[in-house]
Structure formats: C-alpha cells, structure tokens
Write a protein that holds these residues in place. Structure first.
Motif, PDB file in Angstrom:
ATOM      1  N   LYS A  97     -20.209  -2.989-109.991  1.00  0.00           N
ATOM      2  CA  LYS A  97     -19.836  -2.841-108.667  1.00  0.00           C
ATOM      3  C   LYS A  97     -21.234  -2.732-107.976  1.00  0.00           C
ATOM      4  N   THR A  98     -21.149  -3.049-106.671  1.00  0.00           N
ATOM      5  CA  THR A  98     -22.503  -2.880-105.941  1.00  0.00           C
ATOM      6  C   THR A  98     -22.235  -1.247-105.427  1.00  0.00           C
ATOM      7  N   THR A  99     -23.655  -0.580-105.449  1.00  0.00           N
ATOM      8  CA  THR A  99     -23.559   0.820-105.247  1.00  0.00           C
ATOM      9  C   THR A  99     -23.080   1.116-103.810  1.00  0.00           C
ATOM     10  N   ARG A 100     -23.609   0.159-102.926  1.00  0.00           N
ATOM     11  CA  ARG A 100     -23.113   0.405-101.424  1.00  0.00           C
ATOM     12  C   ARG A 100     -22.500  -0.630-100.875  1.00  0.00           C
ATOM     13  N   PHE A 101     -21.493  -0.083 -99.883  1.00  0.00           N
ATOM     14  CA  PHE A 101     -20.634  -0.855 -98.893  1.00  0.00           C
ATOM     15  C   PHE A 101     -19.623  -1.598 -99.597  1.00  0.00           C
ATOM     16  N   GLY A 102     -19.217  -1.170-100.555  1.00  0.00           N
ATOM     17  CA  GLY A 102     -17.930  -1.906-101.292  1.00  0.00           C
ATOM     18  C   GLY A 102     -16.549  -1.197-100.872  1.00  0.00           C
ATOM     19  N   TYR A 103     -15.622  -1.937-100.637  1.00  0.00           N
ATOM     20  CA  TYR A 103     -14.193  -1.400-100.412  1.00  0.00           C
ATOM     21  C   TYR A 103     -13.227  -2.444-100.553  1.00  0.00           C
ATOM     22  N   ASP A 104     -12.071  -1.984-100.837  1.00  0.00           N
ATOM     23  CA  ASP A 104     -10.894  -2.805-101.353  1.00  0.00           C
ATOM     24  C   ASP A 104     -11.344  -3.779-102.291  1.00  0.00           C
ATOM     25  N   GLY A 105     -12.069  -3.432-103.190  1.00  0.00           N
ATOM     26  CA  GLY A 105     -12.495  -4.019-104.501  1.00  0.00           C
ATOM     27  C   GLY A 105     -13.591  -5.127-104.197  1.00  0.00           C
ATOM     28  N   LYS A 106     -13.923  -5.236-102.942  1.00  0.00           N
ATOM     29  CA  LYS A 106     -15.017  -6.223-102.579  1.00  0.00           C
ATOM     30  C   LYS A 106     -16.320  -5.577-103.155  1.00  0.00           C
ATOM     31  N   GLY A 107     -17.090  -6.513-103.892  1.00  0.00           N
ATOM     32  CA  GLY A 107     -18.436  -6.076-104.424  1.00  0.00           C
ATOM     33  C   GLY A 107     -18.299  -5.806-105.811  1.00  0.00           C
ATOM     34  N   GLN A 108     -17.122  -6.177-106.342  1.00  0.00           N
ATOM     35  CA  GLN A 108     -16.864  -5.554-107.844  1.00  0.00           C
ATOM     36  C   GLN A 108     -16.604  -6.884-108.630  1.00  0.00           C
ATOM     37  N   VAL A 109     -16.920  -6.879-109.821  1.00  0.00           N
ATOM     38  CA  VAL A 109     -16.681  -8.214-110.888  1.00  0.00           C
ATOM     39  C   VAL A 109     -16.530  -7.212-112.208  1.00  0.00           C
ATOM     40  N   ARG A 110     -15.258  -7.960-112.880  1.00  0.00           N
ATOM     41  CA  ARG A 110     -15.043  -7.526-113.946  1.00  0.00           C
ATOM     42  C   ARG A 110     -15.784  -8.160-115.308  1.00  0.00           C
ATOM     43  N   ILE A 111     -16.523  -7.452-116.071  1.00  0.00           N
ATOM     44  CA  ILE A 111     -17.165  -7.953-117.032  1.00  0.00           C
ATOM     45  C   ILE A 111     -16.548  -7.703-118.491  1.00  0.00           C
ATOM     46  N   ARG A 112     -16.580  -9.013-119.092  1.00  0.00           N
ATOM     47  CA  ARG A 112     -15.897  -9.285-120.443  1.00  0.00           C
ATOM     48  C   ARG A 112     -16.787  -9.485-121.546  1.00  0.00           C
ATOM     49  N   PRO A 113     -16.533  -9.525-122.727  1.00  0.00           N
ATOM     50  CA  PRO A 113     -17.438 -10.385-123.618  1.00  0.00           C
ATOM     51  C   PRO A 113     -17.260 -11.873-123.224  1.00  0.00           C
ATOM     52  N   GLY A 114     -18.360 -12.359-123.082  1.00  0.00           N
ATOM     53  CA  GLY A 114     -18.489 -13.780-122.553  1.00  0.00           C
ATOM     54  C   GLY A 114     -18.549 -14.027-121.183  1.00  0.00           C
ATOM     55  N   THR A 115     -18.404 -13.110-120.509  1.00  0.00           N
ATOM     56  CA  THR A 115     -18.812 -13.313-119.105  1.00  0.00           C
ATOM     57  C   THR A 115     -20.157 -13.771-118.616  1.00  0.00           C
ATOM     58  N   VAL A 142     -23.637  11.493-100.520  1.00  0.00           N
ATOM     59  CA  VAL A 142     -22.957  11.343-101.808  1.00  0.00           C
ATOM     60  C   VAL A 142     -21.952  10.212-101.853  1.00  0.00           C
ATOM     61  N   SER A 143     -21.090   9.971-100.858  1.00  0.00           N
ATOM     62  CA  SER A 143     -19.916   9.036-100.898  1.00  0.00           C
ATOM     63  C   SER A 143     -20.362   7.499-100.586  1.00  0.00           C
ATOM     64  N   GLN A 144     -21.661   7.551-100.016  1.00  0.00           N
ATOM     65  CA  GLN A 144     -22.232   6.215 -99.415  1.00  0.00           C
ATOM     66  C   GLN A 144     -22.645   5.404-100.553  1.00  0.00           C
ATOM     67  N   ASP A 145     -23.095   5.844-101.655  1.00  0.00           N
ATOM     68  CA  ASP A 145     -23.601   5.133-102.733  1.00  0.00           C
ATOM     69  C   ASP A 145     -23.055   5.719-104.013  1.00  0.00           C
ATOM     70  N   ARG A 146     -22.377   4.731-104.684  1.00  0.00           N
ATOM     71  CA  ARG A 146     -21.583   5.017-106.192  1.00  0.00           C
ATOM     72  C   ARG A 146     -22.533   5.470-107.153  1.00  0.00           C
ATOM     73  N   LEU A 147     -23.619   5.211-107.080  1.00  0.00           N
ATOM     74  CA  LEU A 147     -24.555   5.874-108.261  1.00  0.00           C
ATOM     75  C   LEU A 147     -25.060   7.224-107.887  1.00  0.00           C
ATOM     76  N   LEU A 172     -10.244  11.337-115.097  1.00  0.00           N
ATOM     77  CA  LEU A 172     -11.614  10.915-114.887  1.00  0.00           C
ATOM     78  C   LEU A 172     -11.742  10.783-113.312  1.00  0.00           C
ATOM     79  N   VAL A 173     -12.812  11.143-112.367  1.00  0.00           N
ATOM     80  CA  VAL A 173     -12.831  10.862-111.091  1.00  0.00           C
ATOM     81  C   VAL A 173     -13.336   9.460-110.957  1.00  0.00           C
ATOM     82  N   ASN A 174     -12.707   8.587-110.218  1.00  0.00           N
ATOM     83  CA  ASN A 174     -13.243   7.445-109.872  1.00  0.00           C
ATOM     84  C   ASN A 174     -14.249   7.271-108.644  1.00  0.00           C
TER      85      ASN A 174
END
Ligand SMILES: Nc1ncnc2c1ncn2[C@@H]1O[C@H](COP(=O)(O)OP(=O)(O)O)[C@@H](O)[C@H]1O
Ligand SMILES: [Mg+2]
Length: 363
Positions: free
Chosen positions: A149-167, A105-110, A267-269
């Motif tokens: 976010k990448t579903t797997r192997f992310g940590y300390d914000g790695k594999g994450q991108v903020r999406i905003r209108p216009g990104t 369960v904790s290996q995959d964010r989805l 909310l659980v993160n």
C-alpha cells in the motif's frame, strides 16, 4: 474561550472537505441550529450545496484559510489529508477538533501502524518499503504474500497491490504509485468489522456497536449492524477503539476498521478521525446518528445515546446503482440518502440506503 466551553447552537462550524461526509454533517448541524462553512478546492460540492457558506480554495491557501477561520467558531474535518502548516495556521485562530495528532497519525499508514504497535494494539505484520528491492526483501520476510500500500493518500483500495509468490515486484511497485510503501502481511480474516467512538473534550465517550463491513472491489459495499460476532470479540473491539481514541485525545469521532481472524483475534486495519461510511446506518437506526454525534462532540455538547433502535444494513449506491432510487423509495423500511453528485463515475459513491429490520429490536 476555554477549550471545553460549549459552542452553542447558532454558531458556525467550519469543515475542511466537501464530500458526502461533510454534507451529512452539515445537515445534522443544521438540525441542531448550527451553520456550517465548508472549505475545499471543489466547486459544486455535495457539502457546499447544503451549507450556509462555502470557500473554494486550495488547502494550502493561507489567506483563504485565515479568512475561513475568522468566519467560523470551531474547525473540523471530513477529510484527513490536510497539510500540517494549514492545520497549525487554523489552530492559532480557532479551536481545531480533533487536533493535529489525530490527523498526523491517520494520514500515513506507516505512522499509524507504528502508533498502534506503541499502544500494544495488534495489527497485521508490516514492513516499510522504499523501493522494489526493499519490497523483495520484505515480501520474503512476510512469507511471499501481502498487500503493498502507498503510505499516503490511499482510499477505497486505491494505491494497493496484492502480492503473491511470483508477482512481478517491479510492476507491483509501479502500480502502487506511491513514493514510499508499506507491505502488510495478508490477513486471512473471517470478517471485517469497525467501531465508531465519539469522544468529547471532557473525556466522555460513546461508542456504537461493532458492525460488519463487506467490500466489493476494495470499496465498502455493505455494513451489517450489529456484527454477528461473539460478545467477547465485540467487547475487545470496543475496548480497542476507546483506547485509541483516548491515546489520540480525539475530540469528535474515531472510526477503527478491524479484521477478525478465524481464531477470534482482532487486528486493527486503519483509523479515520471523522465520520465513516460504516457509520451511515446509525443515521436511521440509532438514537443519535454519527453525524449528530460528531457535531455534539466538536461543539462540546453532551454526547447523545449511541443505542441501536433496531438492526440495520447499509448498502452503498455506487455509480449506476443510484438509478434504483425509485424501487428503493417504494421499499417500506428503506431510508434513501443521496449525495447530490451530478456526475456518475465508475465506483463513485452516489448515495446509500439504510434498510431497517424493525422486527429485530435491540435485545
Ligand atoms: N493486510 C490485509 N490483508 C487482507 N486484506 C486487506 C489487507 N489490507 C487491506 N485489505 C482489504 O482491502 C480493503 C481496503 O484496505 P484499507 O487498508 O482499509 O484501505 P482503504 O480503505 O483506505 O482503501 C480492506 O477493507 C480489506 O478488505
Ligand atoms: Mg479502509
């Protein structure tokens, strides 16, 4: 040996993973008379330096895993990204605590978010995304804002991108770097908190008080214990953590990271079925620190009291912060913990300091 028979002091605890969490577990285990045997692909590791034995091999090396299992009495993890076949192999040979379900369960964010929703635990709204086109649809669906976010192997914000209108969503997809992603709605939280709960094979539980976590550049910077939240919010966070630990049949520790929204909602993160950076304050400010508690739970010993002796803050020492060790040692109520990492790299966790507010004893 039955599942719940205690594994007595003098036995050997096998730990997969060799970072600071393994190191501090091995130190706590030694204090209770256990030996630890570390298994990881890394040479000269923080945990290997303080453990009784170490195997340096890949997590997919089945011969090495079998020899490791033969040398230990119980197996646990300080790191959740262990392949399923390796966990199955270990489970055939020794008790593995916690078991596969908690890791899966904790290996995959989805998988994790779907699982939380199945328990009726609230999370940020989310969509599975398999490519930039799906990302565009998902972003539109979530109001144009989110965190990819990448579903797997992310940590300390790695594999994450903020999406905003216009990104530029093609760029965002590439930057995320994973094969499969999850787009989460952006949570405009009031604060981030976490709860760490210990659970034994016999179902007994002990939870630490909820703490507040402050991040810098997506890396945990400080933990404030306790979190300055309403008692009802704290009770809700505690209940959520226990519910998840029971549902995953955790034997060991479960850390639950949560967002508190401006209206007091929780909310659980994300989940971590192991000791957690936000529990480091407990080493010096609670009757039983998280690493000792982890050893107790994994070995089937009675859980210790998680009671807070005094308020505390934990500050991570990232890369060159570690050079401040002399000043920290001269602070009267500071407890310094260094991880024995020779190489300083940007953002690398080199140690932490617990500052005890000895005047603020528990109410
Ligand atoms: N959906 C979200 N909304 C707002 N902030 C987020 C969201 N997801 C993550 N963050 C921020 O990024 C940090 C790291 O994300 P997290 O999912 O915990 O990944 P990891 O800790 O594995 O890098 C969180 O602690 C939080 O500060
Ligand atoms: Mg996190």
């Amino acid at each position: 040996m039955t599942r719940s028979a205690p594994i007595p002091p003098g036995s050997t605890i096998g730990i997969l993973g060799s970072g600071q969490l393994g190191r501090m577990t091995a130190l706590a285990a030694a204090a209770l008379g256990y030996r630890c045997h570390i298994f990881s692909p890394d040479e000269a590791s923080p945990a290997g330096q303080v453990a009784a034995a170490e195997t340096v091999a890949d997590y997919t090396d089945h011969d090495a895993l079998a020899s490791f299992a033969a040398a230990v009495d119980v197996v646990t993890f300080e790191f959740e990204n262990i392949p399923h076949e390796s966990v199955q192999l270990l489970e055939r040979l020794r008790p593995v605590r916690p078991g596969w379900q908690a890791l899966q369960v904790s290996q995959d964010r989805l998988v994790e978010k779907d699982f939380l929703r199945s328990l009726e635990v609230r999370t940020a709204d989310y969509r599975a995304v398999a490519g930039p086109e799906e990302l565009a649809a998902a972003a539109a669906d979530l109001g144009g804002e989110g965190v990819l976010k990448t579903t797997r192997f992310g940590y300390d914000g790695k594999g994450q991108v903020r999406i905003r209108p216009g990104t530029d969503l093609n760029d965002a997809w590439r930057e995320m770097g994973g094969r499969v992603g999850i787009l989460e709605a952006f949570v405009d939280f009031e604060r981030e908190i976490s709860v760490i709960v210990a659970r034994s094979a016999d179902g007994s539980e002990a939870a630490y008080v909820p703490v507040e976590n402050r991040h810098k550049d997506h890396i945990l910077h400080m933990t404030l214990a306790p979190a300055d939240i309403a008692p009802e919010t704290a009770a809700e966070a505690d209940a959520i953590a226990r519910k998840i630990a029971r549902s995953l049949d955790i034997v060991g520790l479960l850390a639950v990271e949560m967002f508190v929204t401006k209206d007091g909602g929780v909310l659980v993160n994300e989940l971590a079925p192991r000791p957690h950076n936000s529990g480091h304050w407990t080493m010096d400010a609670c009757v039983t620190g998280q690493f000792e508690q982890f050893v107790r739970a994994v070995c089937g010993l009675p859980l210790g009291s998680p009671e807070r002796l005094c308020d505390a803050t934990m500050t991570n020492l990232l890369d060159r912060d570690v050079d401040r060790w002399p000043e920290i040692l001269s602070e009267p109520n500071a407890k310094l913990h260094l991880y024995g990492k020779a190489e300083v790299r940007p953002g690398r966790k080199m140690g932490h300091v617990n500052r005890l507010d000895v005047s603020a004893k528990k109410d």
